[in-house]
Design an enzyme around this catalytic site. Structure first.
Site, PDB file in Angstrom:
ATOM      1  N   ASP A   1      42.562  38.655  32.597  1.00 59.12           N
ATOM      2  CA  ASP A   1      41.319  38.463  33.339  1.00 59.12           C
ATOM      3  C   ASP A   1      41.016  39.716  34.153  1.00 59.12           C
ATOM      4  O   ASP A   1      41.556  40.801  33.889  1.00 59.12           O
ATOM      5  CB  ASP A   1      41.436  37.205  34.211  1.00 59.12           C
ATOM      6  N   ASP A   2      40.164  39.605  35.131  1.00 59.94           N
ATOM      7  CA  ASP A   2      39.721  40.748  35.926  1.00 59.94           C
ATOM      8  C   ASP A   2      40.918  41.486  36.524  1.00 59.94           C
ATOM      9  O   ASP A   2      41.894  40.873  36.947  1.00 59.94           O
ATOM     10  CB  ASP A   2      38.800  40.254  37.044  1.00 59.94           C
TER      11      ASP A   2
ATOM     12  N   LYS B   1      36.320  37.251  27.513  1.00 59.29           N
ATOM     13  CA  LYS B   1      35.761  36.376  28.548  1.00 59.29           C
ATOM     14  C   LYS B   1      34.740  37.209  29.315  1.00 59.29           C
ATOM     15  O   LYS B   1      35.071  38.256  29.873  1.00 59.29           O
ATOM     16  CB  LYS B   1      36.850  35.871  29.497  1.00 59.29           C
TER      17      LYS B   1
ATOM     18  N   ASP C   1      31.881  37.412  32.278  1.00 58.46           N
ATOM     19  CA  ASP C   1      31.616  36.738  33.546  1.00 58.46           C
ATOM     20  C   ASP C   1      30.197  36.992  34.055  1.00 58.46           C
ATOM     21  O   ASP C   1      29.400  37.697  33.439  1.00 58.46           O
ATOM     22  CB  ASP C   1      32.654  37.184  34.574  1.00 58.46           C
TER      23      ASP C   1
ATOM     24  N   TRP D   1      29.341  29.865  34.833  1.00 55.24           N
ATOM     25  CA  TRP D   1      29.507  28.923  35.952  1.00 55.24           C
ATOM     26  C   TRP D   1      28.554  27.725  35.910  1.00 55.24           C
ATOM     27  O   TRP D   1      28.286  27.098  36.936  1.00 55.24           O
ATOM     28  CB  TRP D   1      29.324  29.615  37.299  1.00 55.24           C
ATOM     29  N   GLY D   2      27.977  27.426  34.763  1.00 59.23           N
ATOM     30  CA  GLY D   2      27.010  26.333  34.689  1.00 59.23           C
ATOM     31  C   GLY D   2      25.618  26.727  35.143  1.00 59.23           C
ATOM     32  O   GLY D   2      24.726  25.875  35.227  1.00 59.23           O
TER      33      GLY D   2
ATOM     34  N   ARG E   1      31.178  28.111  30.000  1.00 63.72           N
ATOM     35  CA  ARG E   1      31.554  27.375  31.200  1.00 63.72           C
ATOM     36  C   ARG E   1      30.420  26.464  31.652  1.00 63.72           C
ATOM     37  O   ARG E   1      29.255  26.842  31.615  1.00 63.72           O
ATOM     38  CB  ARG E   1      31.936  28.338  32.310  1.00 63.72           C
TER      39      ARG E   1
ATOM     40  N   ASP F   1      34.079  27.596  39.403  1.00 65.33           N
ATOM     41  CA  ASP F   1      35.518  27.708  39.172  1.00 65.33           C
ATOM     42  C   ASP F   1      36.274  26.470  39.630  1.00 65.33           C
ATOM     43  O   ASP F   1      35.957  25.863  40.660  1.00 65.33           O
ATOM     44  CB  ASP F   1      36.078  28.915  39.924  1.00 65.33           C
TER      45      ASP F   1
END
Length: 408
Positions: free
Chosen positions: A76-77, A152, A154, A191-192, A208, A212
């Protein structure tokens, strides 16, 4: 005038290419079942490094995770340098990954596993590494050249992230990946925001559906949106039970190859009881969410490992039909217990959740669910076959979920 015209033309081009991208995704075998793997963020945040990844790869074998079906090792990040190269390319953090990403990908592949990286649809990532806005094709080619198998992507992003619709930002990278010459699984992490169950399937292999996840099972202060359809759908921490409740409204939008992502698993990463861990894992599995472990594998308890490697529960997630369970409101009692059910090969699966912190006695007729006449019923956590295949009557512990596989 010229700048505005260029932006308008770019948006039209991205929207025009989405049907082509959907056809590319449809022809891929990458996402016929929800992805399974491990992600560094929940346990390590932006401090992921080569030593951690090397340990994870070893534990995939020694803990039986690879045998259970987990295959992706996801950075991830924090993997990237704070700066691009002088000619504008992404590069690894030289301290954390001194051999670079291409060499790491070769090691991961040699273990029979797949490597994933993290990126962002704006100018910066959440940890202020370079984002990919305006660099989509260059970065997609870089990932492909390194041998990366998964991205992934973001939504932190900075200025541009809030001035362009997510369909545009995430669609730009999807187009670039489709043209990269390598099959790369695309996990959209929006995030929706702007209700992606109405458009995410046209862009990502998974996407997603909420803010989170946190290490809280029931209570949170940051997750102001307790339902899926809420104007405040930005970055916010949500408990396990809140995410489950959001899925009541939207699990029907789940489609095979384009999975609603309920976020990483907190099993083994939070102070959950065994019943809470079982509930968490059972719902992620039955709702066909990706199963991405977020824990420090070196600290997993035996109970947590048993939950994460339960073959019967994983088989529900990986079932060939790819159908999620649906909330059965008529059979549930709001605030007390929930009933969910859905088809699997050879019958159907039923989840019975006690929402309370104290035991409750619950009765349920399987035939009343309208999914077929039960011939044999097995509760998957215990492995026990019910003597009466027609119904269940028993006591559920605090936040316990029983999972029944019903043969018809």
């Amino acid at each position: 005038m010229g700048r505005n015209y260029q932006l308008f033309s770019f948006r039209l081009a991205i929207l025009a290419i989405l049907p082509f991208v959907r056809s590319v995704l449809g022809g891929s075998s990458l996402a016929q079942k929800p992805q399974m793997g491990w992600n560094s963020w929940n346990a390590f945040k932006a401090t992921v490094n080569y030593t951690i990844v090397q340990d994870v790869m070893e534990r995939f074998d020694t803990l039986g995770l690879k045998e259970a079906g987990y295959e992706y090792v996801l950075l991830d990040d924090g993997w990237a340098s704070y700066n691009r190269t002088s000619d504008g390319y992404l590069q690894a953090n030289a301290t954390s990954f001194p051999k670079g990403i291409e060499a790491l990908a070769e090691e991961v592949h040699a273990k029979g596993l797949k490597l994933g990286l993290y990126g962002d649809s704006g100018h910066y990532t959440c940890a202020w590494r370079p984002g990919s806005w305006g660099y989509e094709e260059r970065d997609a080619q870089t990932f492909a050249g390194w041998g990366v198998d998964y991205l992934k992507y973001d939504n932190c992003g900075g200025f541009q992230s809030m001035t362009e619709a997510p369909q545009i930002r995430f669609g730009a990278m999807k187009n670039a990946l489709a043209l990269s010459g390598r099959d790369i699984f695309y996990s959209v992490c929006g995030w929706g925001y702007q209700f992606p169950w109405h458009w995410g399937g046209d862009i990502g292999h998974s996407y997603r559906m909420s803010g989170d996840i946190t290490t809280s099972f029931t209570n949170e202060t940051e997750c102001q949106c307790k339902t899926a359809y809420c104007l405040n759908t930005g970055y916010a921490g949500c408990s396990v039970l809140t995410i489950i409740n959001k899925m009541k409204e939207i699990s029907k939008y789940q489609t095979q190859g384009h999975w609603l992502d309920m976020d990483m698993l907190e099993v083994g990463n939070a102070n959950f009881t065994l019943y809470q861990q079982q509930t968490h894992f059972a719902f992620w599995a039955a709702l066909k969410s990706p199963l991405i472990i977020g824990a420090d594998l070196s600290k997993l308890s035996n109970d947590s490992l048993a939950v994460l490697t339960n073959k019967a529960i994983i088989s529900i997630n990986q079932d060939a039909l790819g159908e999620p369970v649906m909330y059965k409101e008529a059979h549930s009692k709001e605030g007390l217990f929930q009933v969910w059910a859905g088809n699997v090969e050879g019958g159907y699966v039923v989840l019975l959740l006690n929402e309370k912190s104290y035991p409750q006695t619950v009765s349920l007729s399987f035939a009343s669910l309208g999914l077929g006449s039960p011939q044999k019923v097995v509760e998957l956590w215990s492995g026990k076959t019910l003597q009466d295949a027609n119904s269940f009557n028993g006591t559920l512990g605090s936040y316990q979920t029983l999972v029944f596989r019903v043969q018809t």
